[in-house]
Design a protein around this motif. Structure first.
Motif, mmCIF file in Angstrom:
data_model
loop_
_atom_site.group_PDB
_atom_site.id
_atom_site.type_symbol
_atom_site.label_atom_id
_atom_site.label_comp_id
_atom_site.label_asym_id
_atom_site.label_seq_id
_atom_site.Cartn_x
_atom_site.Cartn_y
_atom_site.Cartn_z
ATOM 1 N N GLU A 1 0.852 -1.178 0.000
ATOM 2 C CA GLU A 1 0.000 0.000 0.000
ATOM 3 C C GLU A 1 0.892 1.233 0.000
ATOM 4 O O GLU A 1 1.760 1.376 0.860
ATOM 5 C CB GLU A 1 -0.912 -0.009 1.225
ATOM 6 N N GLU A 2 0.698 2.093 -0.993
ATOM 7 C CA GLU A 2 1.502 3.308 -1.121
ATOM 8 C C GLU A 2 0.666 4.487 -0.650
ATOM 9 O O GLU A 2 -0.284 4.891 -1.317
ATOM 10 C CB GLU A 2 1.907 3.517 -2.583
ATOM 11 N N ALA A 3 1.018 5.036 0.486
ATOM 12 C CA ALA A 3 0.231 6.125 1.072
ATOM 13 C C ALA A 3 0.312 7.407 0.253
ATOM 14 O O ALA A 3 -0.610 8.220 0.270
ATOM 15 C CB ALA A 3 0.713 6.389 2.491
ATOM 16 N N ASN A 4 1.390 7.592 -0.495
ATOM 17 C CA ASN A 4 1.570 8.843 -1.239
ATOM 18 C C ASN A 4 0.891 8.845 -2.608
ATOM 19 O O ASN A 4 1.006 9.802 -3.349
ATOM 20 C CB ASN A 4 3.061 9.166 -1.392
ATOM 21 N N HIS A 5 0.166 7.760 -2.946
ATOM 22 C CA HIS A 5 -0.559 7.707 -4.215
ATOM 23 C C HIS A 5 -2.022 8.060 -3.962
ATOM 24 O O HIS A 5 -2.670 7.454 -3.113
ATOM 25 C CB HIS A 5 -0.485 6.304 -4.829
ATOM 26 N N ALA A 6 -2.532 9.013 -4.711
ATOM 27 C CA ALA A 6 -3.934 9.409 -4.552
ATOM 28 C C ALA A 6 -4.873 8.321 -5.070
ATOM 29 O O ALA A 6 -5.891 8.022 -4.467
ATOM 30 C CB ALA A 6 -4.189 10.721 -5.278
ATOM 31 N N ALA B 1 -3.627 3.139 -4.935
ATOM 32 C CA ALA B 1 -2.667 3.100 -3.838
ATOM 33 C C ALA B 1 -2.275 1.676 -3.457
ATOM 34 O O ALA B 1 -1.256 1.463 -2.819
ATOM 35 C CB ALA B 1 -3.231 3.819 -2.623
#
Length: 101
Positions: free
Chosen positions: A52-57, A60
């Protein structure tokens, strides 16, 4: 959350960095493997990676799955926002690969 289990003689290794995987998602993984078994003569192992990439809107979440079979392994991944949808998409990609063998 990382865990390993033996499911019907197949070693499942799930790696989810800083993510908790619900029992329902774990069962969905087992169901996916059961479906994939119809398309492969022998499956030795399955590795599932949740990220899970928190910085992707958008998109994610990323799910990758490697199916260990004799010869070259099958591998598929997908990005999105819903683990169940990603599992379904990865299952379809793997099914197509296994059917070609």
């Amino acid at each position: 959350m990382n865990y390993t289990e033996n499911f019907e003689g197949i070693k499942i290794d799930v790696q989810a960095v800083d993510i908790s995987i619900s029992d329902d998602v774990q069962q969905h993984i087992r169901n996916t493997i059961t479906k994939l078994k119809r398309h492969a003569k022998k499956i030795d192992s399955v590795d599932v990676y949740f990220k899970e990439e928190a910085n992707h809107a958008t998109d994610a979440k990323k799910l990758s799955m490697r199916v260990g079979i004799p010869g070259n392994d099958a591998f598929a991944e997908d990005d999105g926002d819903n683990w169940y949808e990603l599992l379904k998409n990865v299952e379809e990609k793997l099914k197509r690969q296994l059917e070609k063998r």
